[in-house]
Design an enzyme around this catalytic site. Structure first.
Site, PDB file in Angstrom:
ATOM      1  N   CYS A 328       9.068  65.699 -67.935  1.00 48.47           N
ATOM      2  CA  CYS A 328       9.900  66.790 -67.429  1.00 48.47           C
ATOM      3  C   CYS A 328      11.266  66.258 -66.988  1.00 48.47           C
ATOM      4  O   CYS A 328      12.088  65.896 -67.825  1.00 48.47           O
ATOM      5  CB  CYS A 328       9.176  67.546 -66.329  1.00 48.47           C
ATOM      6  N   HIS A 437       3.622  68.724 -68.179  1.00 43.41           N
ATOM      7  CA  HIS A 437       2.885  68.239 -67.008  1.00 43.41           C
ATOM      8  C   HIS A 437       1.389  68.305 -67.327  1.00 43.41           C
ATOM      9  O   HIS A 437       0.921  69.244 -67.967  1.00 43.41           O
ATOM     10  CB  HIS A 437       3.171  69.109 -65.790  1.00 43.41           C
TER      11      HIS A 437
END
Length: 504
Positions: A328, A437
């Site tokens: 991310c 994630h």
């Protein structure tokens, strides 16, 4: 419908844990239970089934209840972007950044969303377990309070106060908190729970008797210190590590605005892995992998890495054959530049990236919030590795574009079921980046990444199975150490007995 609120004498007193434990206990009794936290400040978050964003702890509590997480379970989420400001998320959607004083004035408006979400849950479930935030006795935060007693007074619900005896001063915490409440607030506290006790209970009993006599409130339970208990962290980084015989060494820098560090739980709990959270002010210790985590302020955290000589250290790590992963915000840092022309995370501007992968990220106000499934490709573009399944979620502002994305690290299913590429892997196979994630949560993905990282014969850890065992362990502890008469009040055979009746 029944409502019970758990408040704590301090942060980390055990509120989240007690709500999760009660949720699993009552769900096992056959009740339809839901968690609720009016206001949460945390950088670990989860994506809900309705496409919103809530605190990670509430997602875990929903799992304890046996239900899917929903944005109503945490209608106000604050994600700090600086020491005095945070992104404000209302009912799962980002409203924008606010300074602390501005948000303080906004709380009366936020309360409307809180009460709206609570009403929907209360209408739908037999029991709603509410978690407070921090302490209800913070005098400077009492005005327009929506997180603790302000909420309890608004919906007229009973409160249980929990304190952590392992920290010391448990009686002072409980009595002092009670003394700082208003008379009506004290009246709605129906009892105490003492958390993380270790030792001989007989030695504690005189103190419990004194506490009950002094306050007129019952001690509803003394919960033992559960060694090696794992639960998804709401915000604080756990220092609990795997065994000393680990064969793969992994380093994660503790960025000032690190987010979703629960990404690494499956590695941290695996005895084959030595995962260390390392201060950016420290040098990178010898390791096999460095993982750059998510961040709530990517440009500021990227600048912090540069200030502490991490680019040169990462160069050396790669020269010696180490692997580098970005997730991310970490993905964005690995590119050539992070642009924020609209000031989405901070003041408008840009920051040169670490330059390991050829792409540029432009932050935008729209936030991607989606649960995803797919498979790990590790640069294989023939799409023949679908057995390396993974599932996770995306939470990010920004679009990343550039040639490096032509060699994706991951393929994900879109809403139509088609595959779309995600992330990148360098031509030499040493640098990997993804927006996903939960990259390590799947045992299949763990095995593939271990092989990519030079570790063979490791046993992957099934994080979800491990999490379920911990929730059952908590519920068993509740059944053994809480007052049975108090617990039974929520049962179907109690005829609506009130908390006050049971505690007398």
């Amino acid at each position: 419908m029944s409502v019970l609120m758990i408040q704590g004498t301090t942060s980390d007193a055990g509120k989240s844990t007690l709500v999760a434990a009660l949720a699993r206990y009552f769900a096992r009794q056959g009740l339809c239970v839901a968690p609720f936290k009016p206001q949460n400040m945390a950088l670990n978050s989860a994506v809900t089934t309705d496409g919103g964003e809530i605190g990670r702890a509430q997602a875990l509590q929903a799992q304890a209840c046996g239900i899917e997480p929903h944005s109503d379970m945490n209608p106000v989420l604050l994600k700090p972007a600086s020491d005095t400001g945070a992104q404000v998320i209302i009912q799962g959607r980002a409203l924008g950044n606010m300074q602390a004083l501005n948000y303080h004035h906004y709380k009366s408006t936020a309360q409307n969303a809180v009460l709206d979400s609570f009403k929907r849950l209360n209408d739908q479930y037999e029991l709603v377990l509410v978690e407070g935030a921090g302490s209800p006795a913070e005098i400077n935060l009492r005005e327009n309070d929506i997180a603790n007693m302000g909420f309890a007074e608004a919906v007229d619900c009973p409160v249980v106060l929990i304190a952590d005896i392992d920290r010391g001063g448990v009686f002072a915490h409980l009595v002092g908190t009670l003394e700082l409440l208003s008379p009506t607030e004290r009246d709605r506290v129906v009892g105490f729970v003492i958390n993380r006790f270790r030792g001989d209970l007989q030695l504690l009993e005189p103190g419990l008797e004194w506490l009950e006599n002094y306050t007129g409130k019952p001690v509803l339970g003394v919960l033992p210190y559960l060694h090696d208990l794992y639960l998804d962290a709401e915000d604080a980084i756990s220092t609990q590590q795997a065994g000393a015989d680990a064969r793969l060494k992994v380093v994660v820098p503790v960025l000032p605005r690190i987010s979703n560090h629960t990404d690494f739980d499956a590695l941290r709990l695996n005895p084959d892995i030595d995962l260390q959270f390392v201060s950016v002010r420290e040098s990178i210790p010898p390791c096999d992998w460095v993982i750059l985590p998510g961040s709530k302020n990517v440009r500021a955290d990227l600048a912090y890495l540069k200030e502490n000589d991490w680019p040169a250290q990462l160069d050396r790590h790669l020269r010696y054959g180490g692997k580098l992963i970005g997730i991310c915000g970490g993905l964005q840092m690995l590119g050539k530049e992070v642009q924020d022309p609209d000031g989405v995370e901070d003041v408008p501007g840009s920051e040169l990236g670490l330059g390991y992968l050829d792409y540029i990220t432009r932050l935008q106000p729209y936030k991607a919030l989606i649960n995803v499934t797919g498979f790990l490709s590790l640069g294989n573009q023939d799409n023949d590795q679908r057995d390396i399944a993974l599932q996770g979620y995306e939470i990010h502002c920004g679009i990343t574009e550039g040639p490096a994305l032509q060699i994706p690290a991951v393929f994900l299913h879109d809403e139509a079921g088609n595959l779309r590429p995600d992330g990148a892997i360098s031509a030499d196979g040493q640098v990997l980046a993804t927006y996903v994630h939960g990259l390590f949560d799947s045992p299949q993905a763990q095995n593939a990444l271990f092989s990519w990282g030079g570790l063979t014969g490791a046993t992957p850890l099934n994080l979800n199975v491990h999490r379920e065992k911990q929730l059952d362990r908590l519920a068993d502890s509740i059944a053994e150490h809480m007052r049975n008469s108090w617990l039974r009040q929520f049962g179907r055979d109690q005829g609506g007995a009130t908390l006050e009746e049971v505690s007398q």
